[in-house]
Design a protein around this motif. Structure first.
Motif, PDB file in Angstrom:
ATOM      1  N   PRO A  35      13.115   9.191  -2.495  1.00 12.50           N
ATOM      2  CA  PRO A  35      12.345  10.443  -2.112  1.00 12.50           C
ATOM      3  C   PRO A  35      12.178  10.491  -0.830  1.00 12.50           C
ATOM      4  N   ALA A  36      11.893  11.713  -0.278  1.00 16.85           N
ATOM      5  CA  ALA A  36      11.686  12.016   1.110  1.00 16.85           C
ATOM      6  C   ALA A  36      10.335  11.533   1.274  1.00 16.85           C
ATOM      7  N   GLN A  37       9.275  11.562   0.462  1.00 21.02           N
ATOM      8  CA  GLN A  37       7.849  11.349   0.669  1.00 21.02           C
ATOM      9  C   GLN A  37       7.465  10.782  -1.006  1.00 21.02           C
ATOM     10  N   VAL A  38       6.224   9.752  -0.662  1.00 21.69           N
ATOM     11  CA  VAL A  38       5.636   9.516  -1.982  1.00 21.69           C
ATOM     12  C   VAL A  38       4.057   9.749  -1.545  1.00 21.69           C
ATOM     13  N   VAL A  39       3.626  10.246  -2.683  1.00 22.27           N
ATOM     14  CA  VAL A  39       2.115  10.405  -2.552  1.00 22.27           C
ATOM     15  C   VAL A  39       1.380   9.668  -3.747  1.00 22.27           C
ATOM     16  N   GLU A  40       0.524   8.805  -3.567  1.00 20.35           N
ATOM     17  CA  GLU A  40      -0.127   7.816  -4.463  1.00 20.35           C
ATOM     18  C   GLU A  40      -1.458   8.367  -4.544  1.00 20.35           C
ATOM     19  N   ILE A  41      -2.044   8.573  -6.002  1.00 18.98           N
ATOM     20  CA  ILE A  41      -3.104   8.957  -6.315  1.00 18.98           C
ATOM     21  C   ILE A  41      -4.078   7.774  -6.476  1.00 18.98           C
ATOM     22  N   GLY A  42      -5.255   7.683  -5.951  1.00 18.28           N
ATOM     23  CA  GLY A  42      -6.236   6.494  -6.314  1.00 18.28           C
ATOM     24  C   GLY A  42      -5.834   5.169  -5.912  1.00 18.28           C
ATOM     25  N   ALA A  43      -5.242   4.916  -4.793  1.00 12.87           N
ATOM     26  CA  ALA A  43      -4.364   3.867  -4.413  1.00 12.87           C
ATOM     27  C   ALA A  43      -5.497   2.500  -4.289  1.00 12.87           C
ATOM     28  N   GLY A  44      -6.649   2.622  -4.259  1.00  9.35           N
ATOM     29  CA  GLY A  44      -7.421   1.251  -4.253  1.00  9.35           C
ATOM     30  C   GLY A  44      -7.030   0.410  -3.127  1.00  9.35           C
ATOM     31  N   THR A  45      -6.873  -0.654  -3.267  1.00  6.45           N
ATOM     32  CA  THR A  45      -6.779  -1.440  -2.151  1.00  6.45           C
ATOM     33  C   THR A  45      -5.032  -1.874  -1.809  1.00  6.45           C
ATOM     34  N   GLY A  46      -4.451  -1.033  -2.615  1.00  4.37           N
ATOM     35  CA  GLY A  46      -2.860  -1.169  -2.309  1.00  4.37           C
ATOM     36  C   GLY A  46      -1.842  -1.758  -3.364  1.00  4.37           C
ATOM     37  N   LYS A  47      -2.410  -2.315  -4.641  1.00  7.60           N
ATOM     38  CA  LYS A  47      -1.786  -3.046  -5.549  1.00  7.60           C
ATOM     39  C   LYS A  47      -0.557  -2.350  -5.865  1.00  7.60           C
ATOM     40  N   GLY A  48      -0.840  -0.962  -6.200  1.00  2.00           N
ATOM     41  CA  GLY A  48       0.347  -0.088  -6.521  1.00  2.00           C
ATOM     42  C   GLY A  48       1.356   0.175  -5.422  1.00  2.00           C
ATOM     43  N   THR A  49       0.687   0.576  -4.346  1.00  2.00           N
ATOM     44  CA  THR A  49       1.309   0.950  -3.028  1.00  2.00           C
ATOM     45  C   THR A  49       2.284  -0.061  -2.691  1.00  2.00           C
ATOM     46  N   SER A  50       2.109  -1.569  -2.819  1.00  2.00           N
ATOM     47  CA  SER A  50       2.902  -2.412  -2.595  1.00  2.00           C
ATOM     48  C   SER A  50       4.468  -2.339  -3.399  1.00  2.00           C
ATOM     49  N   VAL A  51       4.195  -1.837  -4.242  1.00  4.25           N
ATOM     50  CA  VAL A  51       5.518  -1.503  -5.233  1.00  4.25           C
ATOM     51  C   VAL A  51       6.042  -0.479  -4.740  1.00  4.25           C
ATOM     52  N   MET A  68     -12.727   0.926   0.072  1.00  2.00           N
ATOM     53  CA  MET A  68     -11.263   0.618  -0.563  1.00  2.00           C
ATOM     54  C   MET A  68     -10.379   0.950   0.273  1.00  2.00           C
ATOM     55  N   ALA A  69     -10.380   2.412   0.858  1.00  2.00           N
ATOM     56  CA  ALA A  69      -9.459   2.710   2.050  1.00  2.00           C
ATOM     57  C   ALA A  69      -9.537   2.131   3.247  1.00  2.00           C
ATOM     58  N   ALA A  70     -10.558   1.395   3.406  1.00  2.00           N
ATOM     59  CA  ALA A  70     -10.432   0.478   4.599  1.00  2.00           C
ATOM     60  C   ALA A  70      -9.816  -0.681   4.521  1.00  2.00           C
ATOM     61  N   ARG A  71      -9.760  -1.362   3.265  1.00  2.00           N
ATOM     62  CA  ARG A  71      -9.296  -2.443   2.889  1.00  2.00           C
ATOM     63  C   ARG A  71      -7.628  -2.108   2.775  1.00  2.00           C
ATOM     64  N   LEU A  72      -7.393  -0.973   2.063  1.00  2.00           N
ATOM     65  CA  LEU A  72      -5.926  -0.699   2.091  1.00  2.00           C
ATOM     66  C   LEU A  72      -5.112  -0.401   3.301  1.00  2.00           C
ATOM     67  N   ALA A  73      -5.838   0.196   4.372  1.00  2.00           N
ATOM     68  CA  ALA A  73      -5.178   0.520   5.659  1.00  2.00           C
ATOM     69  C   ALA A  73      -5.026  -0.926   6.335  1.00  2.00           C
ATOM     70  N   ASN A  75      -4.581  -3.811   4.815  1.00  2.32           N
ATOM     71  CA  ASN A  75      -3.546  -4.535   4.095  1.00  2.32           C
ATOM     72  C   ASN A  75      -2.063  -4.043   4.258  1.00  2.32           C
ATOM     73  N   LEU A  76      -2.049  -2.630   4.280  1.00  2.00           N
ATOM     74  CA  LEU A  76      -0.715  -1.942   4.577  1.00  2.00           C
ATOM     75  C   LEU A  76      -0.875  -0.896   5.659  1.00  2.00           C
ATOM     76  N   PRO A  77      -0.792  -1.424   6.951  1.00  2.00           N
ATOM     77  CA  PRO A  77      -0.983  -0.299   8.141  1.00  2.00           C
ATOM     78  C   PRO A  77       0.158   0.618   8.329  1.00  2.00           C
ATOM     79  N   GLN A  78       1.203   0.526   7.535  1.00  2.00           N
ATOM     80  CA  GLN A  78       2.458   1.397   7.434  1.00  2.00           C
ATOM     81  C   GLN A  78       2.234   2.466   6.541  1.00  2.00           C
ATOM     82  N   VAL A  79       1.167   2.563   5.932  1.00  2.00           N
ATOM     83  CA  VAL A  79       1.020   3.950   5.082  1.00  2.00           C
ATOM     84  C   VAL A  79      -0.084   4.628   5.719  1.00  2.00           C
ATOM     85  N   THR A  80      -0.154   6.130   5.332  1.00  2.00           N
ATOM     86  CA  THR A  80      -1.037   7.010   5.683  1.00  2.00           C
ATOM     87  C   THR A  80      -2.136   6.949   4.454  1.00  2.00           C
TER      88      THR A  80
END
Length: 243
Positions: A35-51, A68-73, A75-80
């Motif tokens: 996909p050209a882009q993915v939007v994840e709802i309720g990403a938490g700390t990035g458990k699903g984001t990693s997949v 939670m957003a701070a921990r996510l950022a 953990n995974l600085p490459q995501v928005t």
């Protein structure tokens, strides 16, 4: 309720189990391409984001709790990361090709979640919803745990595995609705299991006194099982397409 997890963001990130890598392959196969882009709802700390990052597409994460957003950022600085709810988010004109939710669908307004997801997708776009159901490998231990929990909260209930498959199908908004499951066992010591319980939404809704009593009762039970318990995780992935 979407903000209660930030109180235990570090514990959540440490103890919550991740998702099978095959989830990404199943999403890609269903979608038909990267996909050209993915939007994840309720990403938490990035458990699903990693997949979702395994899809090889830019990922935008919606996470309303700033902790939670701070921990996510981190953990995974490459995501928005956008600190807002799905209901607050304004999709781009024309929509996005893939929307995903990992263990977050139940936090959305049941009256509007399917319509919002449908309208935010491009025509032919994919909705991917996945989640764990927490069961127990030993039936007797499962009964004992549930009995202890109901003694503290008689109203405690579990959503059936794959309930969101029925929810998405019943909306009538999507075509080609497909579901698949993966089972895996996870052994946790008493301490690790109690940490996991501390991150569950229903647990966090109770008073500190009720939480303390629940943890004491469950801890004694797991200790009586030999100091460990085997969880049986059922991961359900539901895929659907906007016509």
């Amino acid at each position: 309720m979407s903000l209660v997890f930030g109180e235990v963001a570090d514990t959540y990130d440490d103890v919550r189990p991740g998702y099978p890598a095959g989830v990404a392959e199943a999403i890609r196969d269903y979608h038909g391409t990267t996909p050209a882009q993915v939007v994840e709802i309720g990403a938490g700390t990035g458990k699903g984001t990693s997949v979702l990052l395994r899809l090889g597409a830019p990922v935008t994460c919606l996470e309303p709790d700033p902790r939670m957003a701070a921990r996510l950022a981190a953990n995974l600085p490459q995501v928005t990361v956008r600190t807002e709810t799905f209901e607050q988010w304004e999709p781009p004109t024309g929509g996005v090709p893939l929307i995903a939710a990992a263990l977050a669908w139940h936090w959305l307004d049941p009256a509007t979640r399917n319509r919002r997801a449908h309208d935010a997708l491009t025509p032919g776009g994919t909705l991917a919803v996945f989640a764990h159901t927490y069961g127990y490998a030993d039936a007797a231990q499962s009964r004992a745990i549930h009995t202890a929990l109901r003694a503290i909260d008689p109203d405690v209930t579990d959503r059936p595995a794959g309930w969101f498959h029925l929810d998405i199908t019943a909306s009538g908004l999507f075509t080609d609705v497909h579901a698949e499951t993966v089972d895996a066992d996870l052994t946790l010591t008493t301490g690790r299991y109690l940490d996991l319980v501390r991150t569950f939404g229903p647990f966090r809704q109770h008073t500190p006194d009720e939480q303390t009593r629940a943890l004491a009762a469950i801890g004694s039970l797991v200790d009586s099982f030999g100091g460990a318990i085997v969880l049986r995780l059922r991961t359900t992935l539901v895929l659907a397409r906007r016509p």
